[in-house]
Design a protein around this motif. Structure first.
Motif, PDB file in Angstrom:
ATOM      1  N   LEU A  10       0.821  -1.217   0.000  1.00  0.00           N
ATOM      2  CA  LEU A  10       0.000   0.000   0.000  1.00  0.00           C
ATOM      3  C   LEU A  10       0.853   1.263   0.000  1.00  0.00           C
ATOM      4  O   LEU A  10       0.558   2.223  -0.718  1.00  0.00           O
ATOM      5  CB  LEU A  10      -0.924  -0.002   1.219  1.00  0.00           C
ATOM      6  N   VAL A  11       1.902   1.264   0.802  1.00  0.00           N
ATOM      7  CA  VAL A  11       2.770   2.443   0.873  1.00  0.00           C
ATOM      8  C   VAL A  11       3.459   2.683  -0.467  1.00  0.00           C
ATOM      9  O   VAL A  11       3.570   3.837  -0.928  1.00  0.00           O
ATOM     10  CB  VAL A  11       3.787   2.300   2.017  1.00  0.00           C
ATOM     11  N   MET A  12       3.900   1.618  -1.120  1.00  0.00           N
ATOM     12  CA  MET A  12       4.531   1.773  -2.437  1.00  0.00           C
ATOM     13  C   MET A  12       3.557   2.387  -3.434  1.00  0.00           C
ATOM     14  O   MET A  12       3.917   3.289  -4.199  1.00  0.00           O
ATOM     15  CB  MET A  12       5.023   0.420  -2.949  1.00  0.00           C
ATOM     16  N   CYS A  13       2.320   1.899  -3.442  1.00  0.00           N
ATOM     17  CA  CYS A  13       1.317   2.442  -4.365  1.00  0.00           C
ATOM     18  C   CYS A  13       1.002   3.893  -4.034  1.00  0.00           C
ATOM     19  O   CYS A  13       0.898   4.738  -4.928  1.00  0.00           O
ATOM     20  CB  CYS A  13       0.053   1.596  -4.325  1.00  0.00           C
ATOM     21  N   ARG A  14       0.846   4.176  -2.745  1.00  0.00           N
ATOM     22  CA  ARG A  14       0.557   5.557  -2.329  1.00  0.00           C
ATOM     23  C   ARG A  14       1.674   6.497  -2.755  1.00  0.00           C
ATOM     24  O   ARG A  14       1.411   7.567  -3.342  1.00  0.00           O
ATOM     25  CB  ARG A  14       0.389   5.615  -0.808  1.00  0.00           C
TER      26      ARG A  14
END
Length: 245
Positions: A205-209
């Motif tokens: 999720l952090v990578m996508c964000r």
């Protein structure tokens, strides 16, 4: 669909769990499910969409599970990576039987059965209309296939990552056990992280964000939904940045 309709996305990354391939079985791959998935993604390819796929291996082996039972975690994760290669080869075969070209690219070297993952080569395959199945996760232990999907989606400059599940989006409770569970139409990445909604793991999720990559969570087995999503319809749950970003 009218002939003038154009897909909303040029290039997608589809994340499939290994468990999705089991169908009603308790282990392995259900040939009927495999054929359905292959036909769905092949239809997208016929529409001109460039399709990358990351597939898990949980229908065969889960490294984290055996690590809890005492197995060395790195060994277990390597075995899990090999399980994803088995699934990827099965999916490649099904896609080619559905009439489209496909390539399996592995993050670990296993040259006699598939190609090594090389980013530029992967992009070239996509540009040529081949469906690329990314196997072996990131090639590193301790990283999930969710994280691998985020990484590959960002590397190939996908327009969206689609997480295919057995339910039609993200809920505030398990819809299988909670009768009045509420489905979200849209979430921000921060919402999903703070509420621990189980969209994907935190790293993914952090990578996508941080890279501005939206995620759509959908039911892979609702016939036609994948095509509707790619045509721009609001299928499932959208996870993206805050509205003012």
């Amino acid at each position: 669909m009218s002939q003038d309709s154009q897909p909303a996305f040029r290039r997608i990354l589809l994340k499939l769990s290994g468990e999705a391939l089991m169908g009603q079985q308790s282990y392995g791959v259900d040939p009927d499910v495999l054929a359905q998935v292959a036909e769905e993604v092949s239809e997208l390819s016929r529409m001109g969409v460039e399709v990358g796929i990351v597939i898990g291996g949980g229908n065969i082996f889960r490294g984290a599970g055996l690590a809890q039972g005492g197995m060395d975690r790195v060994t277990g994760d390597h075995m899990g990576m090999l399980a994803t290669v088995i699934n990827a080869l099965a999916l490649q075969d099904a896609i080619e039987r559905a009439g489209r070209f496909s390539r399996v690219m592995s993050a670990i070297r296993i040259n006699q059965v598939c190609e090594d993952y090389i980013r530029r080569r992967a992009v070239r395959h996509l540009e040529k209309g081949r469906i690329v199945v990314f196997a072996a996760g990131t090639g590193n232990p301790f990283f999930t296939t969710d994280s691998a999907a985020s990484l590959r989606a960002i590397e190939i400059n996908a327009d969206i990552m689609i997480k295919a599940t057995k339910v039609d989006g993200v809920y505030d409770a398990d819809p299988m056990t909670t009768k009045d569970a509420r489905r979200y139409e849209r979430l921000t990445f921060d919402d999903a992280l703070e509420q621990r909604l189980g969209v994907m793991d935190t790293t993914a999720l952090v990578m996508c964000r941080d890279n501005g990559l939206p995620i759509r969570v959908m039911n892979m087995f609702a016939k036609g939904d994948l095509q509707r999503l790619v045509m721009g319809e609001a299928v499932g749950t959208l996870v993206e940045g805050a509205r003012n970003e």
